[in-house]
Enzyme design. Structure first.
Site, PDB file in Angstrom:
ATOM      1  CG  ASN A 101      -1.771   1.439   1.232  1.00 41.50           C
ATOM      2  OD1 ASN A 101      -2.096   2.001   0.332  1.00 41.50           O
ATOM      3  ND2 ASN A 101      -2.278   1.559   2.686  1.00 41.50           N
ATOM      4  CG  HIS A 116      -5.856   1.886   5.352  1.00 46.12           C
ATOM      5  ND1 HIS A 116      -5.376   2.671   6.393  1.00 46.12           N
ATOM      6  CD2 HIS A 116      -4.604   1.053   5.133  1.00 46.12           C
ATOM      7  CE1 HIS A 116      -3.893   2.391   6.499  1.00 46.12           C
ATOM      8  NE2 HIS A 116      -3.681   1.233   5.745  1.00 46.12           N
ATOM      9  CD  GLU A 123      -2.762   5.295   7.147  1.00 50.24           C
ATOM     10  OE1 GLU A 123      -2.627   5.364   5.668  1.00 50.24           O
ATOM     11  OE2 GLU A 123      -1.881   4.617   7.690  1.00 50.24           O
ATOM     12  CD  GLU A 149      -3.374  -2.577   7.045  1.00 52.00           C
ATOM     13  OE1 GLU A 149      -2.290  -2.965   6.504  1.00 52.00           O
ATOM     14  OE2 GLU A 149      -4.002  -1.566   6.967  1.00 52.00           O
TER      15      GLU A 149
HETATM   16  P1  13P Z   1       3.211   0.035   7.716  1.00 48.45           P
HETATM   17  O1  13P Z   1       3.664  -1.147   7.184  1.00 48.45           O
HETATM   18  O2  13P Z   1       4.022   1.245   7.250  1.00 48.45           O
HETATM   19  O3  13P Z   1       3.160  -0.071   9.295  1.00 48.45           O
HETATM   20  O4  13P Z   1       1.739   0.243   7.066  1.00 48.45           O
HETATM   21  C1  13P Z   1       0.919  -0.763   7.315  1.00 48.45           C
HETATM   22  C2  13P Z   1      -0.421  -0.266   6.299  1.00 48.45           C
HETATM   23  O5  13P Z   1      -1.219   0.587   6.774  1.00 48.45           O
HETATM   24  C3  13P Z   1      -0.720  -1.165   5.019  1.00 48.45           C
HETATM   25  O6  13P Z   1      -2.054  -0.721   4.685  1.00 48.45           O
END
Ligand code: 13P
Length: 251
Positions: free
Chosen positions: A10, A96, A98, A168
């Site tokens: 990603n 996600h 975020e 995640e």
């Molecule tokens: P990182 O691998 O930078 O922790 O991010 C994970 C992520 O949000 C993938 O979608």
């Protein structure tokens, strides 16, 4: 049916078009000849077309980082599943953390996005995961179950095995703090149990569950050795071709 592992990058809100094309070419080269695993990358919307062209002829799948649910309409700032199909994307990340935490997307909206993706033949990657506060309150399973069951609401047995789930934990994203392999496996097994309850065991056993959150070359092998971890969704370490190459070639 054996689940084919999926290693996914990603790229979040990083890279110019030229940088994305260069990285896409490197990922295509890394993925050459791989038979026992799949590779996916998710560039920003502005780089999708160029990256799809750059990886053409390779097995690399290209995903969008989000998708709207209507074919077209007055949805300023959104990209429709038909537009993604048009540009040649085959998958889309949804829900996600975020999107949930910075942009306020809730389970109902994530569900609409997922149904939109399925309707227009995109493979959805549904992200779920608890915050640190939720974990400390002992609410991990409750949060994950809610995000999962509401995210896939309305998806019948005929389509559920097309969905990819990504666990995640929010506290592990971009922090360098990975969930321990047993900690991740515990939640992955729980997700599969929830799916088996909603559908049937045979279907739940076909669904790929990726782990995301500070996946690095150093920890990918032990994570991928867990029975219910079927792949990785990688952020930071997917932005460098060397580290992503090592992750793709996990042992
Ligand atoms: P990182 O691998 O930078 O922790 O991010 C994970 C992520 O949000 C993938 O979608």
């Amino acid at each position: 049916m054996a689940r084919i592992p999926l290693i996914a990058g990603n790229w979040k809100m990083y890279l110019t078009v030229a940088e994305a094309v260069e990285l896409g070419r490197a990922v295509a080269a890394s993925s050459k000849g791989l038979k026992d695993r799949e590779v996916m990358i998710a560039p920003s919307f502005t780089a999708l077309a160029a990256v799809i062209e750059a990886v053409a002829g390779s097995p690399v799948k290209v995903a969008a980082q989000n998708v709207a649910w209507e074919k077209e309409g007055a949805y300023t700032g959104e990209i429709s599943p038909v537009m993604l199909q048009d540009v040649g994307a085959s998958m889309a990340i949804l829900g996600h953390s975020e999107r949930r935490h910075i942009f306020g997307e809730d389970n109902a909206m994530v569900n609409q996005r997922l149904l939109g993706a399925l309707k227009f033949d995109l493979t959805p990657v549904l992200c779920v995961g608890e915050t640190l506060e939720e974990r400390e309150q002992g609410a991990t399973f409750k949060v994950v179950e809610e995000q999962l069951s509401q995210g896939i609401k309305g998806v019948g047995s005929d389509r559920i095995s097309r969905v990819v789930v990504a666990y995640e934990p929010v506290w592990a994203i971009g922090t360098g703090k990975t969930a321990g392999k047993e900690q991740a496996q515990e939640v992955h097994a729980f997700i599969r149990k929830v799916l088996a309850g909603l559908y049937e065991k045979k279907l739940a056993d076909e669904i790929r569950i990726l782990y995301g959150g500070s996946v690095k070359p150093e920890n990918v092998d032990s994570l991928m050795a867990q029975p219910d971890i079927d792949g990785a969704l990688v952020g930071g370490a997917a932005l460098q071709s060397e580290s992503f190459d090592r992750i793709i070639h996990y042992l």
